[in-house]
Design an enzyme around this catalytic site. Sequence first.
Site, short mmCIF file in Angstrom:
data_model
loop_
_atom_site.label_atom_id
_atom_site.label_comp_id
_atom_site.label_asym_id
_atom_site.label_seq_id
_atom_site.Cartn_x
_atom_site.Cartn_y
_atom_site.Cartn_z
CB THR A 120 -0.91 0.02 1.25
OG1 THR A 120 -1.57 1.29 1.34
CG2 THR A 120 -0.11 -0.19 2.53
CE1 TYR A 144 -3.87 -1.92 4.97
CE2 TYR A 144 -3.46 0.33 4.25
CZ TYR A 144 -3.73 -0.99 3.95
OH TYR A 144 -3.85 -1.38 2.64
#
Length: 331
Positions: A120, A144
């Site tokens: 990501t 995250y």
Amino acid sequence: MRDMTVLVTGGAGYIGSHAVLALLDAGYQVVVVDNLVTGFAWAVDSRATLIEANIEDDGRVRAAIRGHHVRAIMHFAGSVVVPESVSDPLKYYRNNTVASRSLLESAVAEGVPHFIFSSTAATYGTPATETVSENSPTVPINPYGMSKLMTEAMLRDVAAAHPVNYAALRYFNVAGADPQGRSGQSTAGATHLIKVAVEAATGKRSSVAVFGNDFDTPDGTGVRDYIHVSDLAAAHVAALDLLIADPAKSHILNAGYGHGFSVMQVLDAVDRVTNRTIERRIEGRRVGDPAALISDNKAILATLDWTPQRDDLDTIVGDALAWERKLAERQ
């Protein structure tokens, strides 16, 4: 080499199900391992084999690898909601980092030589520049992003120690749906802007929150790089082809289009495609949101045999809207 079998974790989820379609369409055989906590069995193409299991269930994963002669793994399983990662960090380090470690151990134990990881742009944190390359500093600002960066580090170290090569694709903002209507984003309570906007356009929401309209951007709202999920899935297939062709090299690549749209531009596109006006609700900025985040995608274009086919905002919105309407028919 496309007669090999690929194990896809999280293949019943949004991006994973599109990767399954792309692999099958390209001639690969596919086994999906998904615990169906957020995914849907009906989202897995019937040409694939679905095994309902957790990826940290070493026994079942290794049996699947052996039984289906798996030679590559695409790893999408994990948790993906940034605010939740802040409120429940241990969930993210368990689901994303610890579980990935188990999967990697199974891959090494069973001699799987190729591994593709769903990473990501959150690994970059809040960049100093609006356009980021693979060489930009990786300083995640939430669990995250950190959980994904830790898995990238594990991949690097595993590849140095074992006969494994890998590709980690750092996604920017994934949106849209399969143009043939075979899959799309189906999870309830989604937070991605285009998904939220088409839900509002189809009456599932009364309005769309705009988090900040005072950024240093042309219209004051945040600018992001949106990539069509089918183009992203195609990039995974191209990455696998490259890993097979050159097993001595691994790659970390940004997956984006290299340009961005503001929140208001996205909502205007939804209005344009639907011929209606979505109510915008202006709220305060979210902590850590940069004004703009756009990929430098020169590396992926130069490295992979991949050319985006759906790099058009109205196309992305139109595909997302078509899926939202189809999803409504299922309910």
